[in-house]
Enzyme design. Structure first.
Site, short mmCIF file in Angstrom:
data_model
loop_
_atom_site.label_atom_id
_atom_site.label_comp_id
_atom_site.label_asym_id
_atom_site.label_seq_id
_atom_site.Cartn_x
_atom_site.Cartn_y
_atom_site.Cartn_z
N HIS A 252 -3.98 4.16 6.75
CA HIS A 252 -2.91 3.75 5.85
C HIS A 252 -1.54 4.00 6.47
O HIS A 252 -1.34 4.97 7.21
CB HIS A 252 -3.01 4.50 4.52
CG HIS A 252 -4.26 4.21 3.76
ND1 HIS A 252 -4.37 3.15 2.88
CD2 HIS A 252 -5.47 4.82 3.76
CE1 HIS A 252 -5.59 3.13 2.37
NE2 HIS A 252 -6.28 4.14 2.89
N ASP B 161 0.83 -1.21 0.00
CA ASP B 161 0.00 0.00 0.00
C ASP B 161 0.86 1.26 0.00
O ASP B 161 1.74 1.42 0.85
CB ASP B 161 -0.90 -0.05 1.24
CG ASP B 161 -1.76 1.17 1.43
OD1 ASP B 161 -1.93 1.95 0.48
OD2 ASP B 161 -2.30 1.33 2.54
#
Length: 571
Positions: A382, A208
């Site tokens: 995130h 990610d």
């Protein structure tokens, strides 16, 4: 009609001693959302995630955007399953449009399965998904693949990374993640499994990239709980309205607990918010004390400072609960000087203007708004720069592919991997449709644009490619307006009634009234010419009318409007 696509385009090499391992994203590279990656070995494929993204501002009237899945449809007999990392829309939202045409099993955790089941029922497709529910730590064998679910942290429970064992080696796909040492639900990332995989030897890491530009580590979700405590203490005399993602179940759980401590009742506003809370409660992911939820109608008869409203609309969505409140259009919740609005989210790229307008309207209602990220009302789900370094240190891959981010994020993440010791020749930045081929000898190469990877627009039904004629026409009408001309001809092709001309978004000042008269003369001249040519086809008259109208507009500095002649023939 779907065009058949040969599976050789995805990395099958004929007459080779061993098949190649192929990794190809058809969404999620160079963009936020629409995540879908295909992993193939020989003639067997698995799919990682199947998401959507929300339309950009110039996609007029479009509801959703999903990946072009023509390759999947053409090769559905070779797909062994779909594996879902977590339950956000950008990872499961395309399933109602794609899954019925594939009919393959889905492997996911319990909460993700509940969300998918709700989405499929809501789509009214009549298709019953084959859900295979697993838990973090489980291993699933399909075809030549073994997929291990590795527990991670994100802004929704049950987020997992995947360790995919293939005949060529191990692929680790991080999914969306962050390293949170004190997660709200107590489920910490499985550091030991990541380290074990690194010791075992990881062929490829896909990680990610969303927050790669943010320094340090992403703060813990516990910080938001502490902020809620502070807000509830400082604003005891206010009704508190909290806007959050409906899928942020951990934060919802924290809000319920805080409301109970401060003797407040909770009102849920928004269809997705109500559905997600009910689902999470039924599955045991959140604890809702008895009697803490009241309806909006019941709240009308209660003191305002005893109420918390939990609503959708943190991204400024036009028809969300918060947006309707800000416009004064909500039937029960009317904002005023006794209200505090907390926007517990940061804008998704592209939504900044929508959020800003919503905040302005709330202030205009007289309410106070807390929306700045400095207030600690939201933390990202995130991984930031240092977390991404930790992931690379634990996994220690031979090859690296950054994923889930805009193009600059992928570039920054690729640079970070090189700094962490991954050889530059082993770092690959893929775009949607590219195929990373890893041969049995260990050699890797990128073949560009091997799989169709465009975008399908959903406007009630699938419209087709990004540059579809429907969308182009919408843009033209939005930018330059439309002129509709109604003309009635008798059996001899003579004008039988006055010409009617209607304009929208085109003629807008008194000086243009003169132009309308010129339009009428041009239409009558075209009709007269048509009547003098008995052999002329009917299709030629609209063409001639458009031509003459455009000649009149040619000197106007504005863009040409869309011209629609409507011709009626009397018998």
């Amino acid at each position: 009609m779907t065009t058949a696509i040969s599976s050789t385009a995805f990395g099958r090499v004929r007459n080779a001693k061993k098949p190649e391992l192929s990794i190809s994203p058809i969404g999620g590279m160079g963009e936020i959302g629409k995540n879908l990656t295909i992993v193939g070995y020989g003639d067997e494929y698995i799919i990682i995630d199947c998401g959507l993204k929300f339309p950009e501002e110039d996609m007029l009237g479009v509801d959703l955007v999903i990946p072009d899945s023509s390759f999947l449809f053409a090769n559905k007999d070779k797909i062994r399953g779909i594996f879902i990392t977590h339950g956000h829309e950008d990872h499961i939202g395309a399933l109602p449009f794609i899954l019925p045409r594939l009919g393959v099993p889905i492997y996911c955790t319990m909460l993700v399965g509940g969300l998918i089941r709700y989405k499929m029922e809501d789509s009214r497709s009549g298709f019953r998904a084959d859900l295979r529910i697993v838990s973090s730590g489980d291993k699933v064998s399909v075809g030549c693949f073994e997929v291990e679910f590795v527990q991670m942290c994100h802004s929704i429970p049950d987020a997992n990374a995947f360790a995919i064992r293939t005949p060529a080696g191990i692929i680790v796909h991080s999914g969306d993640f962050k390293f949170d040492a004190t997660p709200a639900d107590g489920n910490r990332p499985d550091y030991s499994t990541l380290a074990r995989l690194g010791d075992e030897g990881v062929l490829l890491l896909m990680s990610d990239s969303t927050n790669v530009e943010k320094s340090g580590s992403t703060p813990s979700e516990k910080i938001v709980g502490q902020t809620f405590e502070k807000i509830f203490r400082l604003y005891k005399d206010r009704r508190i309205i909290v806007a959050s993602f409906a899928s942020n179940i951990n934060r919802t759980d924290t809000l319920f607990a805080t409301a109970l401590r401060f003797n407040r009742k909770v009102v849920l506003i928004g269809r997705s918010m109500i559905a997600n809370v009910e689902l999470a409660a039924d599955l045991g992911y959140i604890n809702i004390p008895e009697g803490v939820i009241v309806s909006a109608q019941e709240a009308e008869n209660m003191p305002e400072n005893r109420i918390v409203v939990l609503t959708t609309g943190s991204q400024g969505e036009p028809f969300s609960g918060l947006a309707m409140m800000s416009r004064g259009g909500h039937r029960q919740i009317k904002l005023g000087s006794k209200d505090l609005v907390v926007i517990s989210a940061t804008p998704i790229p592209g939504n900044e203007k929508l959020v800003s307008r919503t905040v302005d309207r709330i202030f205009a209602c007289g309410a106070e708004v807390i929306y700045k990220k400095e207030e600690n009302i939201h933390v990202s789900g995130h991984a930031s720069h240092d977390d991404l370094m930790l992931m690379l240190s634990l996994v220690r891959p031979k090859y690296f592919v950054p994923c889930h981010g805009e193009y600059r994020h992928l570039v920054r993440h690729a640079q970070l991997a090189k700094e962490m010791g991954v050889p530059a020749k082993n770092v690959f930045i893929l775009q949607n449709g590219d195929a990373l081929r890893i041969q049995s000898t260990g050699k890797a190469e990128v073949v560009q644009n091997k799989i169709p990877a465009g975008a399908l627009l959903i406007d009630g039904v699938a419209l087709g490619e990004m540059e579809s004629s429907v969308l182009r026409e919408r843009r033209e009408m939005a930018e330059s307006g439309v002129i509709v001309i109604s003309l009635v001809l008798d059996s001899q092709r003579h004008v039988a009634a006055p010409v009617q001309i209607q304009t929208r978004g085109s003629v807008y000042c008194a000086d243009d009234l003169k132009m309308l008269c010129e339009f009428e003369k041009a239409v009558l001249a075209a009709a007269a010419q048509f009547a003098r040519l008995p052999g002329a086809k009917k299709e030629s008259l609209p063409v001639e009318i458009r031509k003459r109208i455009r000649e009149i507009i040619a000197g106007n500095p504005r863009n040409y409007p869309t011209i629609i002649p409507l011709i009626t023939y009397l018998r």
